[in-house]
Design a protein around this motif. Structure first.
Motif, mmCIF file in Angstrom:
data_model
loop_
_atom_site.group_PDB
_atom_site.id
_atom_site.type_symbol
_atom_site.label_atom_id
_atom_site.label_comp_id
_atom_site.label_asym_id
_atom_site.label_seq_id
_atom_site.Cartn_x
_atom_site.Cartn_y
_atom_site.Cartn_z
ATOM 1 N N ALA A 51 0.823 -1.206 0.000
ATOM 2 C CA ALA A 51 0.000 0.000 0.000
ATOM 3 C C ALA A 51 0.858 1.258 0.000
ATOM 4 O O ALA A 51 2.017 1.255 0.426
ATOM 5 C CB ALA A 51 -0.926 -0.004 1.203
ATOM 6 N N ASP A 68 -6.414 3.550 0.715
ATOM 7 C CA ASP A 68 -5.284 2.723 0.287
ATOM 8 C C ASP A 68 -5.793 1.368 -0.145
ATOM 9 O O ASP A 68 -6.827 0.886 0.335
ATOM 10 C CB ASP A 68 -4.271 2.550 1.419
ATOM 11 N N ASN A 69 -5.067 0.737 -1.051
ATOM 12 C CA ASN A 69 -5.454 -0.556 -1.594
ATOM 13 C C ASN A 69 -4.402 -1.587 -1.217
ATOM 14 O O ASN A 69 -3.224 -1.449 -1.562
ATOM 15 C CB ASN A 69 -5.588 -0.464 -3.123
ATOM 16 N N ALA A 92 -2.570 -3.078 -4.263
ATOM 17 C CA ALA A 92 -2.006 -2.134 -5.225
ATOM 18 C C ALA A 92 -0.826 -2.753 -5.965
ATOM 19 O O ALA A 92 -0.049 -3.528 -5.395
ATOM 20 C CB ALA A 92 -1.564 -0.864 -4.503
ATOM 21 N N GLN A 131 -5.670 6.001 -4.355
ATOM 22 C CA GLN A 131 -7.080 5.627 -4.466
ATOM 23 C C GLN A 131 -7.940 6.672 -3.762
ATOM 24 O O GLN A 131 -7.519 7.265 -2.753
ATOM 25 C CB GLN A 131 -7.340 4.255 -3.833
ATOM 26 N N ASP A 171 -15.260 4.767 -7.268
ATOM 27 C CA ASP A 171 -13.928 4.317 -6.868
ATOM 28 C C ASP A 171 -12.928 4.817 -7.899
ATOM 29 O O ASP A 171 -13.039 4.497 -9.088
ATOM 30 C CB ASP A 171 -13.879 2.790 -6.784
ATOM 31 N N GLU A 207 -8.865 5.294 -9.043
ATOM 32 C CA GLU A 207 -7.479 4.852 -8.874
ATOM 33 C C GLU A 207 -6.597 5.636 -9.825
ATOM 34 O O GLU A 207 -6.863 5.688 -11.036
ATOM 35 C CB GLU A 207 -7.357 3.358 -9.142
#
Length: 623
Positions: free
Chosen positions: A215, A255-256, A259, A266, A302, A304
């Motif tokens: 992340a 945060d992903n 990622a 994000q 969403d 990104e």
């Protein structure tokens, strides 16, 4: 004469200080407020057979909590999980139930959910709220589908008194700003309140990169704007017509954990709008009827790296709702409520193609509360029908229809004017959500059986209650993985929770005290594991006192360890301190130190929580 002048100059400031001190002393906790949510009729909190907590406008201001979740933390029967800071995915767990087994009411009207059944008003600004009632336990017989863990009933601010402006501005740690301004009051036959505000914070990294190294470790901020308006017109002494408007938009950096690069960014963008009208008519001194019509919309995206995701990146929902509600005082000791709810929800999801879901629900209900000497009895019954259709290009329409008859029976007995015992039994249900039906149209509704027994002690300066509760769920809808990334749902789960809750509201000498303690066992009987993110033990203690022009207090919240998948979230204790000073009759300065000892803890594995923070507020509220 000179001595008399000196004496006068000394007495006047002293009287002014004493008057302000008396004003602050008057701002103590309301020990036994009137509640509505527990039986859909007005009754003193000490006489409610169901388990209810109350948070008043005064308590909201004193707490200086940043969000609804933080405000409710510490109330018996309430826990929450959050994937980072404000604005990120938040789950409310009432009485240990899943987060979609709860209902939120705004001015008596059921709020919108998304296709997953997730509540979408969890970030309602606290500056818009006049009062909150938290009903714990199975309330399907009163409020229908999904009211299994309980109900959070929010009453928004309404105009009263001479029209005047009000507002507040807070600033503090993490460059956090929260400002709102409003104008409201009563003018001839009108009562009105309008308000607008902004929120902004630089935040902190949502994800713990030691646990999730993929992340982005940057700060994840949150910003938002909101507004509301409420206007009520007295058409006659017996009839009123009103309109409500609420709107807001927010952007939360997230945060992903999956990622592809720690430099990925994000965002989660959200918009809510609600427009409602209501007509209230007193057909007699005993019979009052109200009709509410509302339409609300929800959009979230969403994002990104600056681009909306091509699959599941856009969600749009709309809800139209009609509510008819009546209260009838059939006798000195007999109160009756009855009515109907009709709602239609439409969901659109962009997952690379157009995908639409429709949900229609109808409910009719009635209840009676009867006093017979030292006994009080409560009976509520309800019938609901829910139909869900899914429309996917190139596939046949998937449909699911479920209905349920639910009921609640309560009995109370006043042993003495102070001591009483209560008990309730009830059943409830949760219909499959639109998303669940899209995977398995054959799902059955979840069914719930609940019971509780309690005792309470109520005098002028103290209200204490202890309750034992037991809830069992059959046909719980559970996630089932298939080959690859595919999955479905099954109605095969069994869940139980039982335990004790203790609550206290007290005014002892110059001290105001609120306390709660819960011990429970939320358990998945199929997997033989405890329910995720729910503690077996938690509780809170809030003590404050007035010192002349000052009001100061401390708040302690403690929670035991909680499972989260294959991980364990350790228990934690949070201390917060708050203080206020009355500058004059209109202005108040406030200070809050949250997480005073900078405790490191988690509400969801892999996600951070805020550390120590200091916040100052200047509030203008004319009397």
């Amino acid at each position: 004469m000179k001595n008399r002048s000196i004496c006068a100059r000394s007495v006047v400031p002293a009287l002014y200080v004493l008057s302000l001190g008396a004003s602050l002393q008057a701002q103590t906790i309301e020990i036994n407020p009137v509640v509505i949510t527990g039986a859909r009729i007005e009754q003193p909190l000490s006489q409610a057979l169901t388990s209810v907590s109350v948070i008043t406008r005064q308590e909201i201001e004193k707490s200086q909590s940043p969000t609804l979740a933080d405000l409710l933390q510490g109330e018996a029967g309430f826990e929450f999980g959050r994937n980072g800071g404000p604005g990120t995915t938040t789950s409310f767990f009432l009485r240990g139930q899943n987060s979609i087994n709860a209902v939120v009411l705004i001015d008596g009207v059921r709020s919108q959910v998304d296709s997953l059944g997730s509540l979408q008003v969890l970030d309602v600004p606290l500056s818009q709220i006049e009062r909150i009632e938290l009903l714990r336990g199975n309330a399907s017989a009163l409020y229908g589908d999904a009211a299994i863990g309980g109900v959070i009933s929010i009453t928004t601010r309404n105009g009263k008194g001479t029209p005047a402006a009000y507002g507040s501005m807070s600033y503090g740690s993490r460059n956090s700003l929260d400002a709102s301004v409003g104008y409201g009051g009563k003018l001839e036959d009108y009562r009105f309140n309008v308000q607008a505000g902004i929120k902004n914070t630089d935040g902190f990294s949502a994800i713990n990169t030691q646990q999730q190294p993929a992340a982005n470790p940057d700060r994840d901020g949150h910003s938002g704007e909101f507004m509301s308006a409420r206007v009520v017109k007295m058409l006659s002494p017996d009839a009123t017509l009103g309109i409500r408007l609420q709107g807001g938009r927010s952007t939360a950096d997230t945060d992903n954990t999956w990622a592809t690069s720690p430099l990925d960014t994000q965002q989660f963008k959200k918009r809510n709008n609600t427009l409602g009208m209501f007509w209230r008519q007193a057909f007699s001194s005993d019979w009052i009827s109200q009709v509410d019509i509302s339409t609300s919309s929800l959009t979230y995206e969403d994002i990104e790296n600056g681009q909306r995701l091509s699959s599941y990146g856009l969600f749009e929902g709309r809800q139209n709702l009609v509510r008819w509600f009546n209260t009838w005082q059939a006798g000195t000791d007999t109160a009756v409520s009855f009515g109907a709810d009709v709602s239609s929800d439409n969901f659109k999801v962009d997952r690379g193609n157009a995908y639409e879901m429709q949900r229609n629900a109808t409910g009719i209900f009635a209840g009676v509360t009867q006093k017979l000497g030292a006994f009080t009895a409560q009976v509520n019954v309800r019938h609901d029908d829910v139909k869900v259709d899914n429309h996917e290009p190139g596939s046949p329409t998937g449909s699911n229809r479920s209905g349920a008859d639910t009921g609640l029976l309560g009995l109370g007995y006043a042993i003495t004017p102070a001591w009483s015992v209560t008990g309730t039994v009830s059943n409830g249900f949760r219909a499959p959500t639109a998303s669940e039906v899209s995977k398995n149209p054959q799902l059955k509704p979840e069914t719930h059986q609940s019971s509780e027994i309690g005792t309470s002690y109520a005098v002028d300066s103290l209200l204490a209650r202890v309750v034992y509760f037991d809830t069992r769920t059959s046909d719980a809808i559970v996630y089932k993985p298939l080959q690859g990334s595919d999955y479905t749902y099954e109605s095969v789960g069994r869940v139980s929770n039982r335990g004790f809750e203790a609550t206290l509201r007290s005014q002892w000498r110059a001290y105001t005290i609120k306390a709660s303690a819960v011990t429970q066992d939320p358990f998945n009987e199929v997997s033989q594991k405890p329910m995720d993110r729910r503690a077996k033990n938690y509780g809170s203690l809030d003590i404050s006192r007035t010192f002349g022009l000052y009001d100061a207090g401390a708040r302690l919240y403690a929670s035991g360890e909680r499972p989260d998948g294959s991980h364990t979230l350790v228990g934690y204790t949070l201390w917060s301190f708050y203080a206020s000073r009355k500058i004059d009759e209109n202005w108040t300065a406030r200070l809050r130190l949250e997480n005073a000892f900078d405790k490191q803890y988690q509400l969801a594995y892999g996600y951070n929580t805020p550390g120590r923070g200091l916040f100052a507020t200047l509030q203008y509220s004319p009397k």
